[in-house]
Design a protein around this motif. Structure first.
Motif, PDB file in Angstrom:
ATOM      1  N   ILE A   4     -44.004  -0.569 -29.713  1.00  0.00           N
ATOM      2  CA  ILE A   4     -44.328  -0.574 -28.287  1.00  0.00           C
ATOM      3  C   ILE A   4     -45.775  -0.160 -28.078  1.00  0.00           C
ATOM      4  CG2 ILE A   4     -43.874   0.534 -26.047  1.00  0.00           C
ATOM      5  CD1 ILE A   4     -40.984   0.931 -26.949  1.00  0.00           C
ATOM      6  N   PHE A   6     -47.926   1.164 -24.930  1.00  0.00           N
ATOM      7  CA  PHE A   6     -47.666   1.707 -23.592  1.00  0.00           C
ATOM      8  C   PHE A   6     -48.948   1.684 -22.775  1.00  0.00           C
ATOM      9  CE2 PHE A   6     -47.207   4.867 -20.300  1.00  0.00           C
ATOM     10  CZ  PHE A   6     -45.888   4.694 -19.874  1.00  0.00           C
ATOM     11  N   ALA A  13     -46.335   7.941 -14.789  1.00  0.00           N
ATOM     12  CA  ALA A  13     -46.070   7.220 -16.030  1.00  0.00           C
ATOM     13  C   ALA A  13     -45.701   8.125 -17.199  1.00  0.00           C
ATOM     14  CB  ALA A  13     -47.293   6.378 -16.405  1.00  0.00           C
ATOM     15  N   SER A  16     -42.028   8.182 -18.635  1.00  0.00           N
ATOM     16  CA  SER A  16     -41.711   6.921 -19.311  1.00  0.00           C
ATOM     17  C   SER A  16     -42.345   6.880 -20.698  1.00  0.00           C
ATOM     18  CB  SER A  16     -42.188   5.728 -18.476  1.00  0.00           C
ATOM     19  OG  SER A  16     -41.391   5.566 -17.310  1.00  0.00           O
ATOM     20  N   LEU A  17     -43.604   7.328 -20.797  1.00  0.00           N
ATOM     21  CA  LEU A  17     -44.263   7.392 -22.103  1.00  0.00           C
ATOM     22  C   LEU A  17     -43.483   8.300 -23.055  1.00  0.00           C
ATOM     23  CD1 LEU A  17     -46.542   7.036 -24.165  1.00  0.00           C
ATOM     24  CD2 LEU A  17     -47.806   8.842 -22.968  1.00  0.00           C
ATOM     25  N   VAL A  20     -40.196   6.831 -24.583  1.00  0.00           N
ATOM     26  CA  VAL A  20     -40.245   5.806 -25.638  1.00  0.00           C
ATOM     27  C   VAL A  20     -41.242   6.159 -26.736  1.00  0.00           C
ATOM     28  CG1 VAL A  20     -39.492   3.946 -24.091  1.00  0.00           C
ATOM     29  CG2 VAL A  20     -41.945   4.430 -24.324  1.00  0.00           C
ATOM     30  N   VAL A  24     -43.855   4.129 -29.875  1.00  0.00           N
ATOM     31  CA  VAL A  24     -45.183   3.745 -29.377  1.00  0.00           C
ATOM     32  C   VAL A  24     -46.200   3.740 -30.514  1.00  0.00           C
ATOM     33  CG1 VAL A  24     -47.104   4.419 -27.880  1.00  0.00           C
ATOM     34  CG2 VAL A  24     -44.753   4.500 -27.018  1.00  0.00           C
ATOM     35  N   VAL A  27     -51.528   3.616 -27.058  1.00  0.00           N
ATOM     36  CA  VAL A  27     -51.524   3.850 -25.618  1.00  0.00           C
ATOM     37  C   VAL A  27     -52.828   3.317 -25.028  1.00  0.00           C
ATOM     38  CG1 VAL A  27     -51.546   5.624 -23.799  1.00  0.00           C
ATOM     39  CG2 VAL A  27     -50.033   5.883 -25.786  1.00  0.00           C
ATOM     40  N   THR A  29     -54.944   3.402 -21.523  1.00  0.00           N
ATOM     41  CA  THR A  29     -55.013   4.109 -20.244  1.00  0.00           C
ATOM     42  C   THR A  29     -56.420   4.008 -19.668  1.00  0.00           C
ATOM     43  OG1 THR A  29     -54.372   6.177 -19.150  1.00  0.00           O
ATOM     44  CG2 THR A  29     -55.584   6.385 -21.219  1.00  0.00           C
ATOM     45  N   VAL A  79     -45.045  -1.945 -22.607  1.00  0.00           N
ATOM     46  CA  VAL A  79     -44.405  -1.262 -21.480  1.00  0.00           C
ATOM     47  C   VAL A  79     -45.501  -0.749 -20.557  1.00  0.00           C
ATOM     48  CG1 VAL A  79     -42.992   0.700 -20.763  1.00  0.00           C
ATOM     49  CG2 VAL A  79     -42.352  -0.629 -22.781  1.00  0.00           C
ATOM     50  N   CYS A  99     -44.307  -8.360 -21.445  1.00  0.00           N
ATOM     51  CA  CYS A  99     -44.615  -7.054 -20.875  1.00  0.00           C
ATOM     52  C   CYS A  99     -43.563  -6.701 -19.821  1.00  0.00           C
ATOM     53  CB  CYS A  99     -45.990  -7.061 -20.209  1.00  0.00           C
ATOM     54  SG  CYS A  99     -47.343  -7.493 -21.328  1.00  0.00           S
ATOM     55  N   ASN A 101     -42.448  -3.789 -16.807  1.00  0.00           N
ATOM     56  CA  ASN A 101     -43.093  -2.828 -15.914  1.00  0.00           C
ATOM     57  C   ASN A 101     -42.052  -1.918 -15.275  1.00  0.00           C
ATOM     58  OD1 ASN A 101     -45.015  -1.587 -14.243  1.00  0.00           O
ATOM     59  ND2 ASN A 101     -44.743  -3.091 -12.639  1.00  0.00           N
TER      60      ASN A 101
END
Length: 302
Positions: A4, A6, A13, A16-17, A20, A24, A27, A29, A79, A99, A101
């Motif tokens: 994943i 993220f 958020a 949710s991070l 999962v 992951v 990331v 951001t 994600v 993807c 959401n």
């Protein structure tokens, strides 16, 4: 193991991070932004959480700058939760499973950047989260699952976002594997029922006392996170932190009164009782304390 990537930025958020995180591989951001009075570069909540979890992070100004790294991470699915950038087809089509959401509304209601504030502004009695398969539109993709909660009369955007962040994380954890295994049936959105919640602007916080007390009380709660609800007095903003709508009292719209040891302002329907306010450059205080130091506020026309 499922791989994943993220994408997310604000506090919404983070749950949710974390939900999962074991899967992951990277990331994405937003870049650090100036914040506070000193305008120091400040990382967003998702970056801080990713650092704590020891996850690889990239912070592109534009997603097109990240394509090579995304290809290197080779995710099965991306994600997304309140990322803050639009995903183009080159990103949407990169993972085999596309993807998904975590969106903070019961789609198709309140598509867009500010769904939580919109739910409070419009007086929704229910709010929720939708797990959706993303397409090139703004929150127009097929829905995979939803969860809802009741909006309490005292909820602000801040408090409701906190609740929805955990609801979204639970929905993601519960349904992502079903989606990846092909056992979830996507449901197309009914575009005729869609509403749009655009990004909030500073001027959205300005209170217009020609509206009803109920509508203004909702606005104060809706603007709690940003930009804050405010009126202008002596050419300076006066933030309204907490207030209550009261019917059955008729006062000229915008007129400040003192009633039963409370400070209130007339509206088109009822009065808005001020509980806590914040003058420019000062800390929040009770409305009574503010008036004790500024007695001419009573009787003012805002």
């Amino acid at each position: 193991m499922t791989r994943i990537v993220f994408m997310g930025s604000p506090a919404f958020a983070v749950p949710s991070l974390k939900g999962v995180a074991d899967s992951v591989v990277g990331v994405v951001t937003q870049p650090d932004r100036p914040a506070g009075r000193g305008k120091h570069l400040t990382p967003c909540p998702v970056k801080l959480a990713a650092l704590e979890l020891g996850l690889p992070i990239i912070q592109p100004e534009k997603l097109k700058e990240a394509i090579e790294q995304l290809q290197t991470w080779s995710p099965d699915v991306i994600v997304v939760a309140a990322f803050g950038q639009i995903l183009r087809a080159s990103v949407l089509n990169l993972p085999p499973h596309g993807c998904v959401n975590v969106h903070a509304s019961l789609l198709p209601r309140h598509r867009g950047a500010a769904p939580i504030a919109a739910a409070i502004l419009t007086g929704d009695v229910e709010a929720g989260v939708t797990l959706m398969k993303m397409d090139t539109g703004i929150d127009t993709g097929d829905m995979l699952a939803t969860k809802l909660i009741r909006v309490e009369a005292t909820d602000t955007t801040t408090s409701l976002a906190e609740k929805l962040s955990h609801l979204g994380a639970a929905l993601l954890k519960e349904k992502l594997n079903e989606y990846l295994n092909g056992t979830l049936t996507p449901i197309k959105q009914n575009d005729e029922l869609a509403t749009y919640a655009p990004m909030l602007k500073k001027e959205d916080g300005l209170v217009n006392f020609s509206q009803s007390a109920v509508a203004l009380e909702r606005r104060v709660r809706a603007m709690s996170d940003w930009p804050g609800a405010y009126t202008l007095w002596k050419d300076a903003p006066l933030k309204i932190i907490r207030c209550r709508a009261q019917g059955g009292v008729t006062v000229e719209s915008g007129k400040v009164i003192k009633i039963k040891n409370e400070i209130a302002i007339g509206t088109s329907d009822g009065i808005l009782i001020l509980d806590d306010v914040q003058p420019a450059g000062k800390k929040p205080m009770s409305a009574i304390s503010f008036v004790n130091g500024n007695p001419s506020f009573v009787g003012a026309q805002l």
